[in-house]
Design an enzyme around this catalytic site. Structure first.
Site, PDB file in Angstrom:
ATOM      1  N   SER A 192      -2.212  -2.011  -1.020  1.00 59.63           N
ATOM      2  CA  SER A 192      -0.607  -2.318  -0.574  1.00 59.63           C
ATOM      3  C   SER A 192      -0.982  -2.962   1.008  1.00 59.63           C
ATOM      4  O   SER A 192      -1.075  -4.520   1.071  1.00 59.63           O
ATOM      5  CB  SER A 192      -0.586  -0.977   0.190  1.00 59.63           C
ATOM      6  OG  SER A 192       1.198  -0.962   0.392  1.00 59.63           O
ATOM      7  N   GLU A 312       5.799   0.612  -9.176  1.00 60.23           N
ATOM      8  CA  GLU A 312       5.004   0.586  -8.011  1.00 60.23           C
ATOM      9  C   GLU A 312       6.052   1.478  -7.322  1.00 60.23           C
ATOM     10  O   GLU A 312       6.248   2.775  -6.701  1.00 60.23           O
ATOM     11  CB  GLU A 312       5.207  -0.439  -7.547  1.00 60.23           C
ATOM     12  CG  GLU A 312       3.937  -2.028  -7.784  1.00 60.23           C
ATOM     13  CD  GLU A 312       2.501  -1.286  -6.951  1.00 60.23           C
ATOM     14  OE1 GLU A 312       2.802  -0.444  -6.665  1.00 60.23           O
ATOM     15  OE2 GLU A 312       1.518  -1.834  -7.489  1.00 60.23           O
ATOM     16  N   HIS A 401       3.249   3.589  -6.890  1.00 61.40           N
ATOM     17  CA  HIS A 401       2.509   2.969  -5.534  1.00 61.40           C
ATOM     18  C   HIS A 401       1.154   3.718  -5.260  1.00 61.40           C
ATOM     19  O   HIS A 401       1.685   5.074  -5.083  1.00 61.40           O
ATOM     20  CB  HIS A 401       3.528   2.978  -4.748  1.00 61.40           C
ATOM     21  CG  HIS A 401       2.543   1.978  -3.542  1.00 61.40           C
ATOM     22  ND1 HIS A 401       2.748   0.365  -4.275  1.00 61.40           N
ATOM     23  CD2 HIS A 401       2.451   1.825  -2.224  1.00 61.40           C
ATOM     24  CE1 HIS A 401       1.997  -0.403  -2.642  1.00 61.40           C
ATOM     25  NE2 HIS A 401       2.264   0.988  -1.790  1.00 61.40           N
TER      26      HIS A 401
END
Length: 482
Positions: A192, A312, A401
């Site tokens: 990230s 995500e 994510h």
């Protein structure tokens, strides 16, 4: 040499002084909270990092040090990342299978995520035990976040968080031999914001020579990433807070005051539209980071493994979070798609919502652009998409994510993993993903089963049965990049 001491608490020398670690079941030794720079407080709060002062006694390194995070990224976060009070936030953790200078092991330096405003290196998801088992030293680092790390201030050096990453890598260069690592075999990795950090370091000349390979998992950077955006954020900060956007004015602000200023800066409303979603993040300042990341990646001849999860930030279908078609078209326009490409998105991605569009714009499209550009320049590049979806409540059917990290670290039984993944995640997939990362760190290649992207845009699909496909994301490329 490692100083003689109790078998369960080895003492290792560093350039600043000796540190005492802790040996754990399985043989892995960890050294926690080791300072790589002086505490960024007082006059140093917005300064470039300064090397730590030497100490004479043995520094106890058996507990995690203070974190820059002063509150979690959200009320509920996927990754358990504690907030630990204290000013000495520029610290790192070393996990090693063999704290002996002769070991010469490859090193993975891990940079945590959190949108550049949260997260920390003290998560149980970042434990290096499995990498140690497989002959890799792991170093996880903390760094300044939010306003302290990234807001452009005219009387302070830009990109202070980037400078922290470089200072940590310099510490690794100067000290990792004592912990069994080889400073010539360093791979920098992150997820990230941490993946964006990795990409930024690739674009930063001052970081060259400090690592030989890079892994960017779900990497995100400011878009656009130019100095004008950073200066606009500075002006917006002053307009919204009524406080001068200078280091001198902010030096003595409390943590609570800085968080309130940060909330004011990032709130929607007048002046915010048109600015990047990641407003407090690394930017191309023209000096430390000369050009935007996307312009630099094609020319950096460092092996790069990068990718993303399949969904995500796409919202689970059962939450009913999909926008109307008109709302989605408006969002696509804000993200830069013209009418014809927006129409193609609606046609070729039936059922996709705003989260899917943001996933494409923030993660997939930039990674594909980087992989394509690097492939044209014959830069060593490997691309993946993590497809496995868990059974956790509210996340069924989603490869969202952060879901890939317990597999990459081979920590499926770590605290919080079952809540995030669901019961009984496949160990065979963890073996495959983790094994590819270990091979890449060790050999600069994830293995024969995973050809480079240059081979017909080869992309590893991490599912229950991992497989390689040629150009499986062509539609994403044609919608967002062509």
């Amino acid at each position: 040499m490692t100083t003689a001491g109790p078998q369960d608490h080895p003492v290792v020398p560093t350039r600043q002084g000796p540190v005492r670690g802790e040996r754990r079941a399985g043989g892995s030794v960890r050294f926690l909270g080791v300072p790589y720079a002086q505490p960024p407080v007082g006059d140093l709060r917005f300064a470039a990092p300064v090397p730590p002062r030497p100490w004479t006694g043995v520094l106890d390194a058996t507990a995690y040090g203070p974190t820059a995070q002063r509150r979690p990224f959200g009320e509920v976060t996927t990754i358990p990342e504690p907030t630990i009070p204290g000013g000495s936030i520029l610290n790192l953790n070393v996990f090693t299978p063999d704290p002996a200078p002769a070991a010469g092991l490859p090193v993975l330096v891990w940079i945590h995520g959190g949108g550049f405003v949260a997260g920390c290196s003290a998560s149980p998801w970042y434990d290096g035990a499995a990498f140690n088992r497989d002959g890799v030293v792991v170093v996880s680092i903390g760094y300044r976040l939010g306003i302290e790390g990234f807001l452009h201030l005219p009387d302070a050096p830009d990109n202070r968080g980037v400078r922290d990453w470089i200072a940590a890598l310099e510490w690794v260069r100067d000290n990792i031999t004592s912990f069994g690592g080889d400073p010539a075999k360093v791979t920098v990795a992150g997820q990230s914001a941490g993946g964006g950090a990795v990409q930024t370091l690739l674009a930063t000349p001052a970081a060259r020579g400090l690592f030989r390979a890079a892994i960017s998992a779900s990497g995100a950077v400011m878009r656009p990433q130019d100095r004008a955006c950073a200066e606009s954020a500075t002006q917006l900060f002053a307009d919204r807070t009524g406080v001068p956007a200078t280091a001198a004015a902010l030096r003595d602000a409390t943590d609570a005051e800085l968080l309130a200023f940060q909330d004011a800066l990032d709130a929607p409303g007048e002046g915010r539209d048109g600015l990047p979603a990641l407003l407090l993040a690394p930017f191309a300042d023209g000096e430390l980071v000369p050009v935007p990341v996307q312009e630099a990646l094609a020319d950096v001849d460092v092996p790069l493994l990068l990718g993303f999860t399949a969904h995500e930030f796409a919202a689970p279908a059962e939450q009913g979070a999909s926008p109307t078609e008109a709302e989605l078209i408006s969002l696509l326009a804000e993200l830069g798609l013209d009418d014809s490409r927006a129409a193609r998105f609606l046609t070729e991605r039936p059922g996709a919502g705003g989260g899917e569009a943001i996933t494409d714009w923030l993660f997939r499209a930039p990674a594909l652009a980087a992989a394509d550009a690097r492939s044209e320049g014959e830069r060593p590049t490997w691309l993946y998409q993590f497809d496995w979806s868990g059974t956790a409540p509210g996340r069924t059917g989603q490869a969202y994510h952060c879901i890939d990290l317990p597999f990459a670290f081979d920590l499926l039984d770590a605290e919080g993993a079952e809540a995030a993944l669901g019961a009984h995640p496949p160990q065979a997939l963890a073996d495959a993903v983790h094994g590819a990362w270990v091979a890449f760190v060790r050999d600069l290649d994830p293995g024969a089963a995973w050809p480079s992207y240059r081979d017909g845009r080869a992309t590893m699909r991490w599912g229950v049965e991992p497989r390689v496909e040629r150009d499986p994301l062509r539609a994403v490329r044609e919608i967002w990049l062509l």
